[in-house]
Design a protein around this motif. Sequence first.
Motif, PDB file in Angstrom:
ATOM      1  N   PHE A  15      39.103 -18.489 -15.956  1.00  0.00           N
ATOM      2  CA  PHE A  15      37.993 -17.327 -14.427  1.00  0.00           C
ATOM      3  C   PHE A  15      36.046 -17.816 -14.802  1.00  0.00           C
ATOM      4  CE2 PHE A  15      42.491 -15.809 -15.084  1.00  0.00           C
ATOM      5  CZ  PHE A  15      42.796 -16.693 -13.868  1.00  0.00           C
ATOM      6  N   GLY A  16      36.024 -17.415 -15.846  1.00  0.00           N
ATOM      7  CA  GLY A  16      34.626 -17.101 -16.127  1.00  0.00           C
ATOM      8  C   GLY A  16      33.856 -19.037 -15.452  1.00  0.00           C
ATOM      9  N   LEU A  17      35.083 -19.675 -16.573  1.00  0.00           N
ATOM     10  CA  LEU A  17      34.681 -21.560 -16.036  1.00  0.00           C
ATOM     11  C   LEU A  17      34.910 -21.614 -14.693  1.00  0.00           C
ATOM     12  CD1 LEU A  17      33.961 -24.230 -17.120  1.00  0.00           C
ATOM     13  CD2 LEU A  17      36.289 -24.910 -17.469  1.00  0.00           C
ATOM     14  N   ILE A  18      35.720 -21.101 -13.988  1.00  0.00           N
ATOM     15  CA  ILE A  18      36.414 -21.775 -12.463  1.00  0.00           C
ATOM     16  C   ILE A  18      34.975 -20.158 -11.655  1.00  0.00           C
ATOM     17  CG2 ILE A  18      37.775 -20.663 -10.170  1.00  0.00           C
ATOM     18  CD1 ILE A  18      39.529 -21.004 -12.523  1.00  0.00           C
ATOM     19  N   THR A  19      34.777 -19.469 -12.159  1.00  0.00           N
ATOM     20  CA  THR A  19      33.116 -18.942 -11.369  1.00  0.00           C
ATOM     21  C   THR A  19      32.139 -20.037 -10.949  1.00  0.00           C
ATOM     22  OG1 THR A  19      34.058 -16.464 -11.388  1.00  0.00           O
ATOM     23  CG2 THR A  19      32.232 -16.883 -11.031  1.00  0.00           C
ATOM     24  N   ALA A 100      42.091 -30.633 -17.768  1.00  0.00           N
ATOM     25  CA  ALA A 100      42.573 -30.085 -18.611  1.00  0.00           C
ATOM     26  C   ALA A 100      41.346 -30.560 -20.393  1.00  0.00           C
ATOM     27  CB  ALA A 100      43.900 -31.501 -19.404  1.00  0.00           C
ATOM     28  N   LEU A 101      40.930 -29.923 -20.815  1.00  0.00           N
ATOM     29  CA  LEU A 101      39.689 -29.684 -21.555  1.00  0.00           C
ATOM     30  C   LEU A 101      39.896 -29.388 -23.352  1.00  0.00           C
ATOM     31  CD1 LEU A 101      37.914 -27.560 -19.481  1.00  0.00           C
ATOM     32  CD2 LEU A 101      37.616 -29.571 -19.603  1.00  0.00           C
ATOM     33  N   PRO A 102      39.834 -30.939 -23.945  1.00  0.00           N
ATOM     34  CA  PRO A 102      40.393 -30.732 -25.058  1.00  0.00           C
ATOM     35  C   PRO A 102      39.799 -29.179 -25.649  1.00  0.00           C
ATOM     36  CG  PRO A 102      39.176 -33.234 -24.494  1.00  0.00           C
ATOM     37  CD  PRO A 102      39.085 -31.940 -23.217  1.00  0.00           C
ATOM     38  N   VAL A 103      40.610 -29.149 -26.877  1.00  0.00           N
ATOM     39  CA  VAL A 103      40.023 -28.037 -27.983  1.00  0.00           C
ATOM     40  C   VAL A 103      38.393 -27.964 -28.401  1.00  0.00           C
ATOM     41  CG1 VAL A 103      40.339 -26.499 -29.452  1.00  0.00           C
ATOM     42  CG2 VAL A 103      41.797 -26.696 -28.067  1.00  0.00           C
ATOM     43  N   GLY A 104      37.901 -27.773 -28.060  1.00  0.00           N
ATOM     44  CA  GLY A 104      36.406 -27.861 -28.994  1.00  0.00           C
ATOM     45  C   GLY A 104      36.016 -28.509 -28.001  1.00  0.00           C
ATOM     46  N   LEU A 105      35.510 -29.486 -27.373  1.00  0.00           N
ATOM     47  CA  LEU A 105      34.741 -29.852 -25.826  1.00  0.00           C
ATOM     48  C   LEU A 105      33.829 -28.487 -25.879  1.00  0.00           C
ATOM     49  CD1 LEU A 105      34.624 -32.658 -23.994  1.00  0.00           C
ATOM     50  CD2 LEU A 105      34.803 -30.823 -22.212  1.00  0.00           C
ATOM     51  N   SER A 106      32.326 -29.527 -25.378  1.00  0.00           N
ATOM     52  CA  SER A 106      31.465 -27.953 -25.423  1.00  0.00           C
ATOM     53  C   SER A 106      31.005 -27.750 -23.918  1.00  0.00           C
ATOM     54  CB  SER A 106      29.610 -28.841 -25.915  1.00  0.00           C
ATOM     55  OG  SER A 106      29.545 -29.953 -25.119  1.00  0.00           O
ATOM     56  N   LEU A 107      30.863 -26.534 -23.632  1.00  0.00           N
ATOM     57  CA  LEU A 107      30.298 -26.190 -22.362  1.00  0.00           C
ATOM     58  C   LEU A 107      29.456 -27.186 -21.580  1.00  0.00           C
ATOM     59  CD1 LEU A 107      31.160 -24.298 -19.742  1.00  0.00           C
ATOM     60  CD2 LEU A 107      29.545 -22.628 -20.957  1.00  0.00           C
ATOM     61  N   GLY A 130      39.024 -26.539  -4.672  1.00  0.00           N
ATOM     62  CA  GLY A 130      39.683 -26.094  -5.586  1.00  0.00           C
ATOM     63  C   GLY A 130      40.264 -27.129  -6.255  1.00  0.00           C
ATOM     64  N   GLY A 131      41.108 -26.373  -7.360  1.00  0.00           N
ATOM     65  CA  GLY A 131      41.290 -27.182  -8.641  1.00  0.00           C
ATOM     66  C   GLY A 131      42.151 -26.382  -9.777  1.00  0.00           C
ATOM     67  N   ASP A 132      42.341 -27.035 -10.912  1.00  0.00           N
ATOM     68  CA  ASP A 132      42.740 -26.287 -11.727  1.00  0.00           C
ATOM     69  C   ASP A 132      42.306 -26.769 -13.636  1.00  0.00           C
ATOM     70  OD1 ASP A 132      44.990 -24.652 -13.049  1.00  0.00           O
ATOM     71  OD2 ASP A 132      46.228 -25.944 -13.120  1.00  0.00           O
ATOM     72  N   THR A 133      42.226 -25.496 -14.225  1.00  0.00           N
ATOM     73  CA  THR A 133      41.412 -25.775 -15.614  1.00  0.00           C
ATOM     74  C   THR A 133      42.558 -25.254 -15.967  1.00  0.00           C
ATOM     75  OG1 THR A 133      40.117 -23.547 -15.038  1.00  0.00           O
ATOM     76  CG2 THR A 133      39.028 -25.519 -14.852  1.00  0.00           C
ATOM     77  N   CYS A 134      42.597 -26.101 -17.635  1.00  0.00           N
ATOM     78  CA  CYS A 134      43.397 -25.439 -19.184  1.00  0.00           C
ATOM     79  C   CYS A 134      43.086 -26.671 -20.385  1.00  0.00           C
ATOM     80  CB  CYS A 134      44.929 -26.248 -18.210  1.00  0.00           C
ATOM     81  SG  CYS A 134      45.328 -27.301 -18.718  1.00  0.00           S
ATOM     82  N   ALA A 135      43.226 -26.711 -21.239  1.00  0.00           N
ATOM     83  CA  ALA A 135      43.318 -26.472 -21.974  1.00  0.00           C
ATOM     84  C   ALA A 135      43.923 -27.912 -22.579  1.00  0.00           C
ATOM     85  CB  ALA A 135      43.191 -25.334 -23.368  1.00  0.00           C
ATOM     86  N   SER A 136      43.897 -28.790 -23.273  1.00  0.00           N
ATOM     87  CA  SER A 136      44.783 -29.539 -24.037  1.00  0.00           C
ATOM     88  C   SER A 136      44.524 -30.187 -25.184  1.00  0.00           C
ATOM     89  CB  SER A 136      43.782 -31.635 -23.155  1.00  0.00           C
ATOM     90  OG  SER A 136      44.461 -32.547 -23.821  1.00  0.00           O
ATOM     91  N   LYS A 137      45.579 -30.034 -25.937  1.00  0.00           N
ATOM     92  CA  LYS A 137      45.846 -30.223 -27.397  1.00  0.00           C
ATOM     93  C   LYS A 137      45.784 -31.700 -28.072  1.00  0.00           C
ATOM     94  CE  LYS A 137      48.627 -26.849 -27.967  1.00  0.00           C
ATOM     95  NZ  LYS A 137      50.427 -26.315 -28.894  1.00  0.00           N
ATOM     96  N   SER A 138      45.366 -32.995 -26.965  1.00  0.00           N
ATOM     97  CA  SER A 138      44.983 -33.836 -26.658  1.00  0.00           C
ATOM     98  C   SER A 138      43.834 -34.696 -26.745  1.00  0.00           C
ATOM     99  CB  SER A 138      46.014 -35.378 -26.735  1.00  0.00           C
ATOM    100  OG  SER A 138      46.339 -34.906 -25.620  1.00  0.00           O
TER     101      SER A 138
END
Lengths: 331, 331
Positions: A15-19, A100-107, A130-138
């Motif tokens: 939610f911080g990223l969305i804001t 979908a953001l890979p783990v470790g991707l920088s802000l 609008g949109g959607d954000t989540c983590a990606s394992k790849s």
Amino acid sequence: MTLPSSEQLPQLGEFGLITRIADRVAVDGNVITGIGDDGAVTALTPGMQLVTSTDMLLEDIHFRRMWHDPYHLGRKSLAVSISDIAAMGAIPRWALLSLALPVGLSLDFVDRFMDGFLTLAGEHRVSLIGGDTCASKSGLVISVTIMGEQYPETIIRRTGAVAGDDIWVTGTLGDAALALQVVEKGGDTPLASRLLDPTPRVSAALVLAESGYATALIDVSDGILADFGHIAEQSHVGGQLFVEELPLSGSLRTEAAIMAVNPRQLALSGGEDYELCFTAHRVNREKIRENMKKCGVEVTRIGIVTPPTGIIALNSDGSRFSCLAAGFNHF
Amino acid sequence: MTLPSSEQLPQLGEFGLITRIADRVAVDGNVITGIGDDGAVTALTPGMQLVTSTDMLLEDIHFRRMWHDPYHLGRKSLAVSISDIAAMGAIPRWALLSLALPVGLSLDFVDRFMDGFLTLAGEHRVSLIGGDTCASKSGLVISVTIMGEQYPETIIRRTGAVAGDDIWVTGTLGDAALALQVVEKGGDTPLASRLLDPTPRVSAALVLAESGYATALIDVSDGILADFGHIAEQSHVGGQLFVEELPLSGSLRTEAAIMAVNPRQLALSGGEDYELCFTAHRVNREKIRENMKKCGVEVTRIGIVTPPTGIIALNSDGSRFSCLAAGFNHF
């Protein structure tokens, strides 16, 4: 510019990223409710219809982070979708962006991606709603949906080409395909921007749409042979493409000679140029040239629509040009 | 049913797959141009505004192929998006579907996924009008964009809750969260369908929207605590949630007792129930109960909106209930 840090995104949270993104978005008058509710609310111009398209871009399939910097990746993610709206003769208005953001991707990566995305959005007066954000394992996954609008009679489909029509293309072809060959090997080329930062031909498409001259329209994302093929299939026609008329940039000629590849093969089968391919009755030839000149876009007549007997590429002596590949099969 | 074969998708190719899907799609009257052009063209009902939402589902983040069969995965991919349109009080109309398919995925998997997707679409009279397909080098990626429409004055946002309003929820809470705990360990539970095949509360939402009683509305995807939290934040209010009033299913009580977990914790913080949480003035209490009964949906008053002093969960003696977690952070 802040230093990259893999710690920042987890601290910020979804939610911080969305804001953070929402705070940067310029909201247009026809956006009633933008980012932050279950759905976005927008108002179409009365009398217009809704035109929508969606594209998904996957790391190591559509791009590599090694050679696609985040700013231009952000621009391109939106550009390819805007190009689809242009290819309907419609006005791009609103976009949805899922990441979908890979783990470790920088802000910092995300910030620069959004810089590019929102800069291109601003250039075309498109609002991110609008949109959607989540983590990606790849890898990084980017999904963009674009919405546009147009009056029903002004929309241009792939279905209206008629035997005898001219086949036209804007700009030059093959540049992105050559650039891909170069950057994939870690090289650099003046054509790189054609691949990494394509220009959706919105103003040319709108001039064309408003003129009523184009009988069918598509954007060149899979190569002119494949993309004119879509027009041919959906208009139930065939076509002759004049290989020696295909518009080639000076850089493409030079670089192709050095690499010993045939630039006309690239122009026919290479994807991602995001130029417009359209058909029009021959009586409108001069008016089309004038109209395109007014919006600063080169336009070239590259062939003729025929009855539905396939698509052939011809040399200037009328012999057949042998094509090595036609488009790209994802599977 | 055809036998799974990893050879079929590459043979079919991207355009073959698109044609295969397009051939199955029922096209509605308000779809002017569906799958197969650069963009889809649709016509909004005059006077209505456009409501859009998008969701991305990633394998091993949002679902596992081990326990989510393709048919129900197809249904759920669309259901979560339809739920967002319902949560605006809008009528779902059109969907875009993008799929990134792992190498070796069988065509049978895709066919059954589409069975589920299109069956749910049919149940809600949603037309699939476009999308994108490509290969994935890692897991399955599903991106759905949904478009709906509604008259401006009928749309319900998260912003209208007022101190003194009742807080309501449809159905039961915590079922999907318990099911997740069970299926992740390879077990089975009668609650599994709550997780794997959620029901978007469209008819209840539309009755609510048309009645004008709801001052704010959201769907419960992250847990009632987090989701009412979004209403509270955007309406600039607080709230008291009556923990002992939270609607729990008989199955949840039974299974939670066996597993020695507190069902009320699951009800407060567990996500993916896709029920509706809404606020309404207390004078409309009986009318709301009657309306929801008419559309066969249970509704429970679970709290009260307060001035903006945070959200607290209360036991029936007025003491504070201690919450273990509030929602899910993706990063």
